[in-house]
Design an enzyme around this catalytic site. Sequence first.
Site, PDB file in Angstrom:
ATOM      1  N   LYS A  11       0.874  -1.135  -0.101  1.00  0.00           N
ATOM      2  CA  LYS A  11       0.097   0.013  -0.151  1.00  0.00           C
ATOM      3  C   LYS A  11       0.741   1.084   0.007  1.00  0.00           C
ATOM      4  CE  LYS A  11       0.995   1.434   4.466  1.00  0.00           C
ATOM      5  NZ  LYS A  11       1.622   2.436   4.842  1.00  0.00           N
ATOM      6  N   VAL A 100      11.056  -4.892   2.728  1.00  0.00           N
ATOM      7  CA  VAL A 100      10.872  -4.521   4.325  1.00  0.00           C
ATOM      8  C   VAL A 100      11.399  -3.467   4.829  1.00  0.00           C
ATOM      9  CG1 VAL A 100      11.592  -5.931   6.321  1.00  0.00           C
ATOM     10  CG2 VAL A 100      11.072  -7.146   4.079  1.00  0.00           C
ATOM     11  N   ALA A 102      10.002  -0.694   4.361  1.00  0.00           N
ATOM     12  CA  ALA A 102       9.891   0.230   3.552  1.00  0.00           C
ATOM     13  C   ALA A 102       8.757   1.297   3.449  1.00  0.00           C
ATOM     14  CB  ALA A 102       9.917  -0.595   2.052  1.00  0.00           C
ATOM     15  N   GLY A 103       7.980   1.029   4.408  1.00  0.00           N
ATOM     16  CA  GLY A 103       6.773   2.072   4.375  1.00  0.00           C
ATOM     17  C   GLY A 103       5.546   1.524   3.572  1.00  0.00           C
ATOM     18  N   LEU A 104       5.604   0.266   3.079  1.00  0.00           N
ATOM     19  CA  LEU A 104       4.687  -0.213   2.051  1.00  0.00           C
ATOM     20  C   LEU A 104       3.744  -1.079   2.659  1.00  0.00           C
ATOM     21  CD1 LEU A 104       6.856  -0.449  -1.096  1.00  0.00           C
ATOM     22  CD2 LEU A 104       5.389   1.285  -0.613  1.00  0.00           C
ATOM     23  N   GLY A 105       3.557  -1.425   4.122  1.00  0.00           N
ATOM     24  CA  GLY A 105       2.986  -2.196   4.874  1.00  0.00           C
ATOM     25  C   GLY A 105       3.139  -3.722   4.539  1.00  0.00           C
ATOM     26  N   GLY A 106       4.154  -4.053   4.142  1.00  0.00           N
ATOM     27  CA  GLY A 106       4.539  -5.759   3.617  1.00  0.00           C
ATOM     28  C   GLY A 106       3.883  -6.693   4.732  1.00  0.00           C
ATOM     29  N   GLY A 107       4.207  -6.294   6.066  1.00  0.00           N
ATOM     30  CA  GLY A 107       4.100  -7.273   7.117  1.00  0.00           C
ATOM     31  C   GLY A 107       2.750  -7.340   7.489  1.00  0.00           C
ATOM     32  N   SER A 109       0.208  -6.544   5.545  1.00  0.00           N
ATOM     33  CA  SER A 109      -0.477  -7.084   4.543  1.00  0.00           C
ATOM     34  C   SER A 109      -0.484  -8.683   4.625  1.00  0.00           C
ATOM     35  CB  SER A 109      -0.031  -6.694   2.931  1.00  0.00           C
ATOM     36  OG  SER A 109      -0.887  -7.283   2.077  1.00  0.00           O
ATOM     37  N   ASP A 141      -2.529  -1.141  10.217  1.00  0.00           N
ATOM     38  CA  ASP A 141      -2.749  -1.148   8.877  1.00  0.00           C
ATOM     39  C   ASP A 141      -3.265  -2.507   8.678  1.00  0.00           C
ATOM     40  OD1 ASP A 141      -1.650   1.083   8.425  1.00  0.00           O
ATOM     41  OD2 ASP A 141       0.331   0.465   7.950  1.00  0.00           O
TER      42      ASP A 141
HETATM   43  P1  ATP Z   1       4.491  -0.018   7.927  1.00  0.00           P
HETATM   44  O1  ATP Z   1       4.756   0.811   6.864  1.00  0.00           O
HETATM   45  O2  ATP Z   1       3.260  -0.920   8.076  1.00  0.00           O
HETATM   46  O3  ATP Z   1       4.952   0.148   9.376  1.00  0.00           O
HETATM   47  P2  ATP Z   1       6.970  -1.388   6.554  1.00  0.00           P
HETATM   48  O4  ATP Z   1       6.569  -1.490   5.302  1.00  0.00           O
HETATM   49  O5  ATP Z   1       7.794  -0.050   7.169  1.00  0.00           O
HETATM   50  O6  ATP Z   1       5.448  -1.227   7.419  1.00  0.00           O
HETATM   51  P3  ATP Z   1       7.551  -4.097   7.265  1.00  0.00           P
HETATM   52  O7  ATP Z   1       8.002  -4.483   6.047  1.00  0.00           O
HETATM   53  O8  ATP Z   1       5.933  -4.514   7.435  1.00  0.00           O
HETATM   54  O9  ATP Z   1       7.537  -2.515   7.512  1.00  0.00           O
HETATM   55  O10 ATP Z   1       8.386  -4.716   8.181  1.00  0.00           O
HETATM   56  C1  ATP Z   1       8.326  -4.299   9.541  1.00  0.00           C
HETATM   57  C2  ATP Z   1       9.356  -4.909  10.681  1.00  0.00           C
HETATM   58  O11 ATP Z   1       8.271  -5.994  10.779  1.00  0.00           O
HETATM   59  C3  ATP Z   1      10.541  -5.596  10.051  1.00  0.00           C
HETATM   60  O12 ATP Z   1      11.356  -5.177  11.073  1.00  0.00           O
HETATM   61  C4  ATP Z   1      10.188  -7.039  10.184  1.00  0.00           C
HETATM   62  O13 ATP Z   1      11.486  -7.494  10.583  1.00  0.00           O
HETATM   63  C5  ATP Z   1       8.882  -7.230  10.834  1.00  0.00           C
HETATM   64  N1  ATP Z   1       8.223  -8.392  10.426  1.00  0.00           N
HETATM   65  C6  ATP Z   1       7.501  -9.353  10.915  1.00  0.00           C
HETATM   66  N2  ATP Z   1       6.623 -10.041  10.179  1.00  0.00           N
HETATM   67  C7  ATP Z   1       6.976  -9.620   9.113  1.00  0.00           C
HETATM   68  C8  ATP Z   1       6.620 -10.095   7.649  1.00  0.00           C
HETATM   69  N3  ATP Z   1       5.767 -11.031   7.440  1.00  0.00           N
HETATM   70  N4  ATP Z   1       6.894  -9.297   6.489  1.00  0.00           N
HETATM   71  C9  ATP Z   1       7.824  -8.136   6.749  1.00  0.00           C
HETATM   72  N5  ATP Z   1       8.314  -7.835   7.918  1.00  0.00           N
HETATM   73  C10 ATP Z   1       8.015  -8.613   9.065  1.00  0.00           C
END
Ligand code: ATP
Length: 290
Positions: A11, A100, A102-107, A109, A141
């Site tokens: 996202k 990861v 990256a601010g794209l909400g991967g975890g 999602s 999220d």
């Molecule tokens: P948001 O914007 O929602 O804060 P993000 O994109 O900045 O998320 P994510 O990639 O979701 O960050 O990862 C944030 C942290 O969550 C990382 O430190 C990672 O180690 C941890 N994490 C736990 N489970 C997952 C997963 N399934 N996928 C990615 N990161 C995960």
Amino acid sequence: MQPIHVKAPAKINLFLRITGKRPDGYHDLYTLMCPLALYDTLSLSIGGKGIVVVCDHPGVPQDASNLAARSAHLFLETLFAGHAPPVSGLTIHIEKTIPVGAGLGGGSSDAAAVLMALNDYFGQPLTTQALMALGTRLGADVPFFILGGPALATGIGDRLEPFPHLTPWTALLVYPNEMVSTAWVYKNLNLRLTKDEKKLSSFHFDGRLFNVDEHLVNDLEPVTERAFPVIRAIKRLLLAHGAAGAMMAGSGSTVFGLFADPERAISVCTALCDNQQNKNWTIYVADLLI
Ligand code: ATP
């Protein structure tokens, strides 16, 4: 039994305004979120013992702290409270495409995708509303990804209203290989808050028409940008290559540029990838899922 395959989209926040800080330390937001056609792929295999996560990305935990594992645990605990679940175990393979930290909400999602896949597997015992309420316990999220589609969010990002008024855009995303901790960004935002509250009163969004020139604002951007000046450089580069607007995604470090013409986004992607100076970056093109 065949594994269950599900896709978990990334996202972006098209605007993200901080509206205040709560006594519990969380921040209140006003944000427009939109899913992107950039996906992690998860495969769930029922069987074995316990909940196991397999993922070859070095930044993703493979233990019980993985958001996908926590999601499965919470779902099974909720559905079979006090009883042994009818499945002895579950293995979740995560093929990570979304960068990861990256601010794209991967975890978040991934967590939402697991909740929805398990709910389908057990014959949809929980309504979407109930699944979203469970999701809130995993991350602010997560309910957004369960609702699906663009949404306006308030509260800590968990109060959602579908937003069906977006026009098509293609995003060119540049991840400069800097993992950013969302918690760190919010911690460093505090000093700026008074100023941000003043700025909010001059933010005119009528709840319908999203305008790239006026509304592409992210209050978290100055905080992350101070620590990672490359973010500003990427924004400039995307604008110089014809993006209608460019901004940091969520808490960073990804920067996206919006293009009305998908072909243009692809040709800029090719040009940036060909430039040896940018070889440390990962660059994606993805349509907004409107
Ligand atoms: P948001 O914007 O929602 O804060 P993000 O994109 O900045 O998320 P994510 O990639 O979701 O960050 O990862 C944030 C942290 O969550 C990382 O430190 C990672 O180690 C941890 N994490 C736990 N489970 C997952 C997963 N399934 N996928 C990615 N990161 C995960």
